[in-house]
Design an enzyme around this catalytic site. Sequence first.
Site, PDB file in Angstrom:
ATOM      1  N   VAL A 133       0.773  -1.110   0.076  1.00 22.05           N
ATOM      2  CA  VAL A 133       0.009  -0.077  -0.070  1.00 22.05           C
ATOM      3  C   VAL A 133       0.784   1.336  -0.099  1.00 22.05           C
ATOM      4  O   VAL A 133       1.924   1.266   0.729  1.00 22.05           O
ATOM      5  CB  VAL A 133      -0.907   0.048   1.173  1.00 22.05           C
ATOM      6  CG1 VAL A 133      -1.818   1.263   1.203  1.00 22.05           C
ATOM      7  CG2 VAL A 133      -1.784  -1.286   1.337  1.00 22.05           C
ATOM      8  N   HIS A 159       5.300   5.263   1.016  1.00 23.70           N
ATOM      9  CA  HIS A 159       5.052   3.775   1.210  1.00 23.70           C
ATOM     10  C   HIS A 159       4.385   3.318   2.527  1.00 23.70           C
ATOM     11  O   HIS A 159       5.032   4.096   3.486  1.00 23.70           O
ATOM     12  CB  HIS A 159       6.300   2.645   1.008  1.00 23.70           C
ATOM     13  CG  HIS A 159       5.674   1.165   1.001  1.00 23.70           C
ATOM     14  ND1 HIS A 159       5.853   0.237   2.089  1.00 23.70           N
ATOM     15  CD2 HIS A 159       5.303   0.324   0.073  1.00 23.70           C
ATOM     16  CE1 HIS A 159       5.438  -0.850   1.674  1.00 23.70           C
ATOM     17  NE2 HIS A 159       5.202  -0.920   0.389  1.00 23.70           N
ATOM     18  N   HIS A 160       3.415   2.446   2.837  1.00 19.75           N
ATOM     19  CA  HIS A 160       2.757   2.618   4.103  1.00 19.75           C
ATOM     20  C   HIS A 160       3.691   2.011   5.158  1.00 19.75           C
ATOM     21  O   HIS A 160       3.317   2.265   6.437  1.00 19.75           O
ATOM     22  CB  HIS A 160       1.262   1.941   3.738  1.00 19.75           C
ATOM     23  CG  HIS A 160       0.196   2.412   4.781  1.00 19.75           C
ATOM     24  ND1 HIS A 160       0.428   2.755   6.219  1.00 19.75           N
ATOM     25  CD2 HIS A 160      -1.099   2.530   4.320  1.00 19.75           C
ATOM     26  CE1 HIS A 160      -0.624   3.118   6.419  1.00 19.75           C
ATOM     27  NE2 HIS A 160      -1.510   3.133   5.692  1.00 19.75           N
ATOM     28  N   SER A 161       4.430   1.368   4.963  1.00 21.49           N
ATOM     29  CA  SER A 161       5.531   0.911   5.931  1.00 21.49           C
ATOM     30  C   SER A 161       6.567   2.063   6.683  1.00 21.49           C
ATOM     31  O   SER A 161       6.812   1.914   7.740  1.00 21.49           O
ATOM     32  CB  SER A 161       6.585  -0.094   5.252  1.00 21.49           C
ATOM     33  OG  SER A 161       7.363   0.509   4.178  1.00 21.49           O
ATOM     34  N   GLY A 220       4.645   4.456   8.068  1.00 19.77           N
ATOM     35  CA  GLY A 220       4.143   4.952   8.911  1.00 19.77           C
ATOM     36  C   GLY A 220       2.528   4.801   8.571  1.00 19.77           C
ATOM     37  O   GLY A 220       2.064   4.689   7.506  1.00 19.77           O
TER      38      GLY A 220
END
Length: 509
Positions: free
Chosen positions: A59, A170-172, A174
Amino acid sequence: MESTNSFRLRKQALKPIETARSSASQRDEEVSKNNGQRTCEEEPLSPSSRLYHEPNFNVYVIAIMGCKTKIYPDVVKANLGHSLLRHPRFSSLQVENNGEMRWVPTEVDLERHVIVPELDQNMDSPDKFLEDYVYNLSKTTIDKSQPLWDLHLLNLRTSESEAVGIFRIHHSLGDGTSLLSLLLACTRQMKDSKALPTIPIRKKKDKKSDRIGIWRILLRFWFVLQVFWNTVVDVFMFIATALFLTDTQNPLKGLPGSESTPRRIVYRTVSLDDIKFVKNAMNTTINDVAFGMTQAGLSRYINRMCSENKKDGGATETNNLPKSIRLRSNLLVNIRPAPGIQALADMMEKDAEVKWGNWIGYVILPFTIAVREDPLDYVRNAKAIIDRKKRSLEAFCTFYIADWALNLFGIKAASALSHKVISRTTMCFSNMVGPVEEIGFCGHPMAFLAPSSYGQPYALMINFQSYIDKMTIVLSVDEGTIPNPHQLCDDIVESLQVIKDAVLTRGLA
């Protein structure tokens, strides 16, 4: 030829950069030292961050920022060097070694992260170009050989702005709320170049001191009982959804594999004062009104689609809905308290430490799809649903369930659990509070802010984002499921007007 105002803006924006350059070499030395220390203490990715690297959860968060003036890339790059890049997540690689992923500090090449495409200023439809640009962006990912973010600067005059910046993260790195807070911490008020944006804080209601003795005890006992019962029911529904319970097939529910399809992101801006008008008249909250008008808009859209399927000419005045529709939104909630804008600004300016990361819990929010005679019933129903969710510990419990699954069965099982829960609901809905005064990004005054995402395993995501006296409604859709996203967005906007007219007609204001 540039206008005088644009020229003044560029001079004002460059001033803090020039003063900062005098100590640039000193900062670089400090960063190098810090990087050397941090390399020995490379942090592992949190389980939630690792989750976003699974194939069905790749995501990306998108933030579209409209600016009132032309954007100067050199000014932006110079400011990023002593703001966003001070955050370790934005200057670190995500490296996998022996099955474990870790944050590894690296030197950031802004030329790879800040993209400035050459544009035809005489194009027929700049708004359509911007929409297609973001759509094509959602077909791509960021190379893992660099920190997982980029910024696209488009000097393109649209119907709402003179230029546009598109952040992709990139959702990683936060959760959405923390990332948006971080971006806002990089902005300043236009009327005061040193002042951070002001984000309204919900005021707590004053407790009445006359409730004493047995009545206070009874009220507290009743509240605890409600929280306990609501939590038990919500956790049961979460487990049932993970095992078998899915939403009714409807015109908004995506097909399997939706997470790999590109997204059409469209948005509309409405008056925040209109939402506050309804809120005050009905004694509710802005969130209640946003949820209520969304329920009304989705009901209008689904009713029209059902009517067209029956070949009734698309009439929306009559009820063409099925007898019952189960339509739910899945909210991913970071239960770790998000760092405030001031804390994030201190981190970037003074190397202060803040807690950061995804502690993800799930909240399943039911939507009522119906054709109502009284438009205000949509808001009343929304208030009842949200008030009940406030009296539940669903997010905390589901977080610990997912954490238990991760520790017991591993990341693959946790990913499968999350994917089942999300894919068996229909959509995602959120409402985020923005600044109450005009702000500038690297000295460029902002006209609007439209956050969204892509890569999620559902066909529809709806975000509400406030800014000064405006509310931007942002839809991220899979066109294979929702071929007419502009119509859906219009239905939500028109629903607000219908609800406001109903308030005026009944004399509630």
